[in-house]
Motif scaffolding. Structure first.
Motif, PDB file in Angstrom:
ATOM      1  N   GLU A  34      24.173 -20.358 -11.616  1.00  0.00           N
ATOM      2  CA  GLU A  34      23.328 -21.547 -11.693  1.00  0.00           C
ATOM      3  C   GLU A  34      23.988 -22.707 -10.940  1.00  0.00           C
ATOM      4  O   GLU A  34      25.193 -22.955 -11.090  1.00  0.00           O
ATOM      5  N   TYR A  97      20.865 -12.310 -19.239  1.00  0.00           N
ATOM      6  CA  TYR A  97      19.537 -12.287 -18.610  1.00  0.00           C
ATOM      7  C   TYR A  97      19.332 -13.516 -17.734  1.00  0.00           C
ATOM      8  O   TYR A  97      19.590 -14.636 -18.149  1.00  0.00           O
ATOM      9  N   ASN A  98      18.876 -13.281 -16.506  1.00  0.00           N
ATOM     10  CA  ASN A  98      18.554 -14.317 -15.526  1.00  0.00           C
ATOM     11  C   ASN A  98      19.775 -14.968 -14.897  1.00  0.00           C
ATOM     12  O   ASN A  98      19.702 -16.088 -14.393  1.00  0.00           O
ATOM     13  N   LYS A 155      21.261 -19.904 -24.871  1.00  0.00           N
ATOM     14  CA  LYS A 155      20.368 -19.368 -23.842  1.00  0.00           C
ATOM     15  C   LYS A 155      20.801 -17.983 -23.370  1.00  0.00           C
ATOM     16  O   LYS A 155      20.600 -17.631 -22.213  1.00  0.00           O
ATOM     17  N   SER A 156      21.389 -17.189 -24.283  1.00  0.00           N
ATOM     18  CA  SER A 156      21.865 -15.877 -23.869  1.00  0.00           C
ATOM     19  C   SER A 156      21.664 -14.852 -24.973  1.00  0.00           C
ATOM     20  O   SER A 156      21.196 -15.180 -26.065  1.00  0.00           O
ATOM     21  N   ILE A 160      20.372 -17.726 -29.056  1.00  0.00           N
ATOM     22  CA  ILE A 160      19.347 -18.432 -28.290  1.00  0.00           C
ATOM     23  C   ILE A 160      18.488 -19.274 -29.238  1.00  0.00           C
ATOM     24  O   ILE A 160      18.353 -18.948 -30.417  1.00  0.00           O
ATOM     25  N   GLY A 164      14.936 -22.471 -25.393  1.00  0.00           N
ATOM     26  CA  GLY A 164      15.759 -21.738 -24.424  1.00  0.00           C
ATOM     27  C   GLY A 164      15.172 -20.379 -24.102  1.00  0.00           C
ATOM     28  O   GLY A 164      15.186 -19.933 -22.949  1.00  0.00           O
ATOM     29  N   GLN A 167      12.076 -20.966 -21.847  1.00  0.00           N
ATOM     30  CA  GLN A 167      12.495 -21.375 -20.502  1.00  0.00           C
ATOM     31  C   GLN A 167      13.059 -20.199 -19.707  1.00  0.00           C
ATOM     32  O   GLN A 167      12.726 -20.002 -18.533  1.00  0.00           O
ATOM     33  N   LEU A 168      13.911 -19.389 -20.339  1.00  0.00           N
ATOM     34  CA  LEU A 168      14.507 -18.239 -19.661  1.00  0.00           C
ATOM     35  C   LEU A 168      13.445 -17.275 -19.148  1.00  0.00           C
ATOM     36  O   LEU A 168      13.509 -16.803 -18.006  1.00  0.00           O
ATOM     37  N   ASN A 171      11.558 -18.933 -16.266  1.00  0.00           N
ATOM     38  CA  ASN A 171      12.427 -19.017 -15.091  1.00  0.00           C
ATOM     39  C   ASN A 171      12.538 -17.667 -14.391  1.00  0.00           C
ATOM     40  O   ASN A 171      12.590 -17.594 -13.163  1.00  0.00           O
ATOM     41  N   ASN A 172      12.556 -16.598 -15.174  1.00  0.00           N
ATOM     42  CA  ASN A 172      12.647 -15.257 -14.592  1.00  0.00           C
ATOM     43  C   ASN A 172      11.378 -14.883 -13.843  1.00  0.00           C
ATOM     44  O   ASN A 172      11.369 -13.955 -13.043  1.00  0.00           O
ATOM     45  N   ARG A 179      13.782 -27.726 -20.409  1.00  0.00           N
ATOM     46  CA  ARG A 179      14.671 -27.063 -21.373  1.00  0.00           C
ATOM     47  C   ARG A 179      14.215 -27.241 -22.811  1.00  0.00           C
ATOM     48  O   ARG A 179      14.254 -26.304 -23.603  1.00  0.00           O
TER      49      ARG A 179
END
Length: 256
Positions: A34, A97-98, A155-156, A160, A164, A167-168, A171-172, A179
């Motif tokens: 990022e 992820y992402n 965010k993982s 999470i 988040g 958004q993830l 975004n993918n 956010r």
């Protein structure tokens, strides 16, 4: 100092704090690859802004460095990075992820990519897609996070929160999205259409909370009640959440 310089996250998951110490509130997390803009520094901390969503916060200086422009993104919950293209070789790190990577070489089974300091890591090719690829099955993608622990600011796959998660997933799909849920709710985008009925791909907003419809009567969301990402009956969830924060504020369908 790298003031006003654009760098990239070189750690797998980087915690972003409100102040320059890790005893303050976790604001969000940045992922490998990022891009961030350095704004200020204090001791071993940088105050920076994500180029993905303009979110600002403090991160440790060793979390950023130079990486080439990414070409691919990870699509699995947890991607192991190996020292060699061999499943028995040493594990260097993992990517959530992402995460964003610059592919060097790739075949059917293995892909090599750039790590900091010109080092090379190896991952299974099935774990990535081109950065430009849109993966339109939002429900299938968000279900990857089923039962992932709830973590405020997370965010993982390690933890999470509700916004988040949303958004993830967007975004993918190469869709830019804020956010926090309060900003997501008022966001005006061509891929969002206001609606009054729950169905697949409909975002449901309450005060400081968001969920996604997976059908006409079920939602998926990261939430503190279940302490994880859970799929539950919409009517039951609505009654419970109403007692905590009030009525639904709005619903928006994601058009993909």
């Amino acid at each position: 100092m790298f003031k006003n310089c654009n760098l990239r996250i070189i750690k797998n998951i980087v915690s972003v704090y409100k102040n320059f110490n890790n005893k303050t509130n976790l604001e969000t997390q940045f992922l490998f690859g990022e891009k961030v803009k350095i704004i200020n520094e204090k001791k071993n901390w940088y105050f920076c802004k994500s180029q993905n969503d303009d979110y600002k916060g403090w991160i440790l200086k060793n979390a950023v460095g130079s990486l080439p422009e990414p070409t691919h993104k990870t699509i699995k919950l947890n991607t192991l990075v190996f020292s060699k293209p061999n499943i028995k070789s040493q594990t260097i790190m993992h990517l959530s992820y992402n995460s964003l990577i610059k592919v060097e070489k790739s075949n059917k089974e293995w892909t090599s990519f750039k790590l900091p300091n010109n080092k090379i890591g190896y991952i299974l090719t099935e774990n990535i897609v081109s950065i430009s690829k849109k993966r339109k099955n939002i429900i299938k993608n968000i279900k990857l996070f089923f039962k992932v622990p709830y973590l405020w600011g997370g965010k993982s796959f390690l933890g999470i929160d509700c916004s988040g998660l949303i958004q993830l997933i967007l975004n993918n799909q190469n869709l830019k999205f804020p956010r926090n849920s309060k900003d997501q709710m008022i966001c005006q985008n061509e891929f969002l259409l206001e609606t009054e009925n729950l169905e697949k791909n409909v975002l449901v907003f309450w005060e400081n909370h968001v969920a996604l419809g997976v059908s006409e009567n079920k939602i998926i969301h990261a939430n503190a009640f279940h302490k994880c990402v859970e799929i539950e009956n919409f009517e039951s969830a609505e009654k419970r959440i109403k007692k905590e924060v009030g009525e639904i504020l709005c619903m928006k369908k994601i058009i993909v």
